[in-house]
Design a protein around this motif. Structure first.
Motif, mmCIF file in Angstrom:
data_model
loop_
_atom_site.group_PDB
_atom_site.id
_atom_site.type_symbol
_atom_site.label_atom_id
_atom_site.label_comp_id
_atom_site.label_asym_id
_atom_site.label_seq_id
_atom_site.Cartn_x
_atom_site.Cartn_y
_atom_site.Cartn_z
ATOM 1 N N ALA A 131 0.868 -1.176 0.000
ATOM 2 C CA ALA A 131 0.000 0.000 0.000
ATOM 3 C C ALA A 131 0.910 1.233 0.000
ATOM 4 C CB ALA A 131 -0.891 -0.003 1.236
ATOM 5 N N ARG A 132 0.367 2.360 -0.437
ATOM 6 C CA ARG A 132 1.240 3.520 -0.577
ATOM 7 C C ARG A 132 0.440 4.810 -0.537
ATOM 8 N NH1 ARG A 132 4.506 4.358 -6.154
ATOM 9 N NH2 ARG A 132 2.800 5.721 -6.697
ATOM 10 N N SER A 133 1.066 5.853 -0.020
ATOM 11 C CA SER A 133 0.568 7.209 -0.201
ATOM 12 C C SER A 133 1.706 8.069 -0.698
ATOM 13 C CB SER A 133 0.018 7.834 1.074
ATOM 14 O OG SER A 133 0.184 7.123 2.189
ATOM 15 N N THR A 134 1.328 9.074 -1.469
ATOM 16 C CA THR A 134 2.309 10.019 -1.997
ATOM 17 C C THR A 134 1.749 11.416 -1.772
ATOM 18 O OG1 THR A 134 2.938 8.435 -3.705
ATOM 19 C CG2 THR A 134 3.629 10.715 -4.025
ATOM 20 N N VAL A 135 2.544 12.257 -1.146
ATOM 21 C CA VAL A 135 2.096 13.596 -0.797
ATOM 22 C C VAL A 135 3.093 14.612 -1.335
ATOM 23 C CG1 VAL A 135 1.530 15.140 1.130
ATOM 24 C CG2 VAL A 135 1.054 12.689 1.323
#
Length: 155
Positions: A131-135
């Protein structure tokens, strides 16, 4: 004797650096049960210099951003090895969080983060899918182009 994951890194031409020491009141890694959380890693390369500085979309190309994200991922793996001693103990890469030093309106942060994600899959195969988030952020420490943190399930 090096394990299978370290052999894979060697085959990819990757030597893990000595993990960076924290620069404030935190630790590089925390294990709770089978979860290992790694603090954000900047994009330091083999020469201990930042792979890319500045903002994506304002002087830093996507390709350089991807190289920076890959360097962050290598530094994550160095922290994991320091914490558990053997990368073969990684059961799964659970999550990556990416912080992209971005000019206003820059929308390709997820493509930049692929530099880190792709390395995890190269090294761990299906266990590297996460899973991943990019900000997008307006600034990072030392004007680094990218910072990545991670969570790993370990044996």
């Amino acid at each position: 004797m090096a394990g299978a994951i370290e052999k894979k890194l060697n085959d990819l031409g990757i030597t893990l650096p000595t993990p960076a020491a924290p620069i404030a009141n935190y630790v590089g890694a925390v294990r709770s049960g089978n979860l290992l959380t790694i603090s954000g890693q900047l994009c330091f390369g083999e020469d201990a210099k930042l792979v890319a500085t500045g903002q994506l979309g304002a002087g830093v190309s996507m390709e350089d951003g991807q190289k920076a994200a890959r360097a962050c991922a290598i530094n994550l793996l160095a922290q994991v090895k320091a914490a558990i001693g053997d990368l073969d103990k990684v059961v799964r890469v659970v999550r990556l969080g990416g912080f992209i030093n971005s000019a206003p309106g820059y929308a390709d942060g997820p493509k930049v983060m692929n530099g880190a994600s792709d390395l995890m899959v190269e090294v761990f195969g299906d266990k590297g899918r996460h899973a991943r988030s990019t900000v997008g952020v307006s600034a990072l420490p030392a004007n680094a182009a990218v910072e990545v943190d991670g969570m790993f399930e370990v044996a």
